[in-house]
Scaffold this motif. Structure first.
Motif, mmCIF file in Angstrom:
data_model
loop_
_atom_site.group_PDB
_atom_site.id
_atom_site.type_symbol
_atom_site.label_atom_id
_atom_site.label_comp_id
_atom_site.label_asym_id
_atom_site.label_seq_id
_atom_site.Cartn_x
_atom_site.Cartn_y
_atom_site.Cartn_z
ATOM 1 N N GLY A 197 -67.547 40.270 11.161
ATOM 2 C CA GLY A 197 -66.522 41.313 11.287
ATOM 3 C C GLY A 197 -66.958 42.633 10.665
ATOM 4 N N ALA B 252 -58.655 35.697 14.174
ATOM 5 C CA ALA B 252 -58.277 36.622 13.105
ATOM 6 C C ALA B 252 -58.532 38.071 13.491
ATOM 7 C CB ALA B 252 -59.069 36.270 11.839
ATOM 8 N N SER B 253 -59.640 38.312 14.185
ATOM 9 C CA SER B 253 -60.065 39.698 14.356
ATOM 10 C C SER B 253 -59.172 40.499 15.311
ATOM 11 C CB SER B 253 -61.524 39.763 14.800
ATOM 12 O OG SER B 253 -61.671 39.168 16.067
ATOM 13 N N HIS C 184 -67.012 35.457 17.695
ATOM 14 C CA HIS C 184 -66.651 36.845 17.391
ATOM 15 C C HIS C 184 -67.088 37.820 18.487
ATOM 16 C CE1 HIS C 184 -65.151 40.073 14.991
ATOM 17 N NE2 HIS C 184 -66.323 40.655 14.889
ATOM 18 N N ASN D 267 -64.893 37.217 21.569
ATOM 19 C CA ASN D 267 -63.534 37.703 21.282
ATOM 20 C C ASN D 267 -63.442 39.211 21.506
ATOM 21 O OD1 ASN D 267 -62.407 35.269 20.518
ATOM 22 N ND2 ASN D 267 -62.680 35.599 18.317
ATOM 23 N N ASP E 193 -71.637 39.175 7.327
ATOM 24 C CA ASP E 193 -70.318 38.932 7.924
ATOM 25 C C ASP E 193 -70.216 39.526 9.333
ATOM 26 O OD1 ASP E 193 -67.480 38.099 7.764
ATOM 27 O OD2 ASP E 193 -67.160 40.258 7.961
ATOM 28 N N ASP F 152 -66.933 30.201 13.785
ATOM 29 C CA ASP F 152 -66.826 29.312 14.936
ATOM 30 C C ASP F 152 -67.461 29.908 16.185
ATOM 31 O OD1 ASP F 152 -65.071 31.332 15.177
ATOM 32 O OD2 ASP F 152 -63.334 30.123 15.738
HETATM 33 P P1 ADP Z 1 -61.872 33.862 13.790
HETATM 34 O O1 ADP Z 1 -62.327 33.842 12.361
HETATM 35 O O2 ADP Z 1 -60.427 33.566 13.928
HETATM 36 O O3 ADP Z 1 -62.748 33.043 14.679
HETATM 37 P P2 ADP Z 1 -63.338 36.203 14.625
HETATM 38 O O4 ADP Z 1 -64.512 35.317 14.645
HETATM 39 O O5 ADP Z 1 -63.110 37.023 15.843
HETATM 40 O O6 ADP Z 1 -62.014 35.396 14.275
HETATM 41 O O7 ADP Z 1 -63.465 37.244 13.413
HETATM 42 C C1 ADP Z 1 -64.007 36.857 12.178
HETATM 43 C C2 ADP Z 1 -64.066 38.074 11.279
HETATM 44 O O8 ADP Z 1 -62.743 38.508 10.966
HETATM 45 C C3 ADP Z 1 -64.715 37.817 9.937
HETATM 46 O O9 ADP Z 1 -66.119 37.985 10.017
HETATM 47 C C4 ADP Z 1 -64.068 38.828 9.021
HETATM 48 O O10 ADP Z 1 -64.798 40.050 8.970
HETATM 49 C C5 ADP Z 1 -62.740 39.107 9.693
HETATM 50 N N1 ADP Z 1 -61.644 38.540 8.915
HETATM 51 C C6 ADP Z 1 -61.223 37.262 8.887
HETATM 52 N N2 ADP Z 1 -60.165 37.122 8.070
HETATM 53 C C7 ADP Z 1 -59.916 38.361 7.551
HETATM 54 C C8 ADP Z 1 -58.949 38.900 6.635
HETATM 55 N N3 ADP Z 1 -58.006 38.126 6.086
HETATM 56 N N4 ADP Z 1 -59.008 40.221 6.349
HETATM 57 C C9 ADP Z 1 -59.955 41.020 6.915
HETATM 58 N N5 ADP Z 1 -60.875 40.562 7.786
HETATM 59 C C10 ADP Z 1 -60.875 39.263 8.096
#
Ligand code: ADP
Ligand code: MG
Length: 199
Positions: A182, A78-79, A37, A40, A180, A34
């Motif tokens: 993250g 998530a991050s 990242h 964030n 990816d 979305d």
């Molecule tokens: P969101 O997905 O809530 O928008 P971000 O964009 O900040 O959060 O972060 C996305 C990143 O978080 C992904 O690229 C991935 O590496 C990491 N991520 C998402 N879910 C998980 C999970 N369950 N375990 C480990 N890393 C995750």
């Protein structure tokens, strides 16, 4: 030995590289997420640096637990909780020692990465930050530069994978062919460790 100042440098170097790479991280989060990242983490590490300046924690463990707490409270998505848990759990494992050696840091980071896997349920190969963090921790016994290379390789190796965790997993097969975000930011975090060590 690594003192609180080293850990402060690690967080400062991470904040600087997240700042420099924010647009790229957000661009990576665009096709399979979305597109937030970079922003964030930019917001999160900015608040980490402000908190470190204000509270001036005096031990390696305290620097990391404070940093983790800041990420959890300022990064939505998530991050934030995942990176926050990584730093908090690593800091907790370092205890209240004034200095730690590289072996203790490797062991503590292992505990931190295990906590991220327990919280998020991701394993290596699921196309997440874990794909950079696990190889980095495995390589840490060979030094910070080895860990940096392993994390960068791990991040690159997420491109052909199909996401099984997080937002990108909603895309199913369409998540294949994108690096990816993250895993990419995790490689920045590990590279900052080498930078803090002057290596
Ligand atoms: P969101 O997905 O809530 O928008 P971000 O964009 O900040 O959060 O972060 C996305 C990143 O978080 C992904 O690229 C991935 O590496 C990491 N991520 C998402 N879910 C998980 C999970 N369950 N375990 C480990 N890393 C995750
Ligand atoms: Mg996102």
């Amino acid at each position: 030995m690594l003192d609180a100042e080293f850990f402060r440098r690690w967080m400062t170097a991470t904040a600087a590289s997240v700042d420099r790479e924010a647009e790229r991280l957000t661009a990576l989060d665009s096709p399979i997420g979305d597109a937030d990242h970079g922003s964030n983490l930019q917001r999160g590490f900015k608040s980490v640096i402000a908190a470190l300046e204000k509270e001036a924690p005096q031990t390696p463990g305290a620097v990391l637990t404070l940093s983790g707490r800041q990420l959890i409270s300022t990064v939505g998505g998530a991050s934030g909780p995942l990176y926050g848990t990584l730093l908090r759990r690593t800091g907790k494992a370092l205890g209240d020692a004034a200095e730690v050696d590289e072996g203790q840091l490797a062991e503590a980071l292992r505990a931190g990465v295990d906590a991220v896997m327990a919280l998020g349920g991701a394993a290596p190969g699921d196309k997440t930050m874990i794909d950079a963090l696990v190889p980095a921790v495995d390589a840490l016994d060979d030094g910070f530069p080895a860990a940096r290379s392993a994390a960068e390789q791990g991040a690159l190796a997420t491109t052909p994978l199909q996401a099984r965790k997080g937002r990108a997993s909603y895309l199913g097969e369409r998540s294949v062919g994108h690096q990816d975000p993250g895993a990419t930011s995790s490689a920045l975090l590990i590279a900052a460790l080498a930078e803090a060590a002057g290596e």
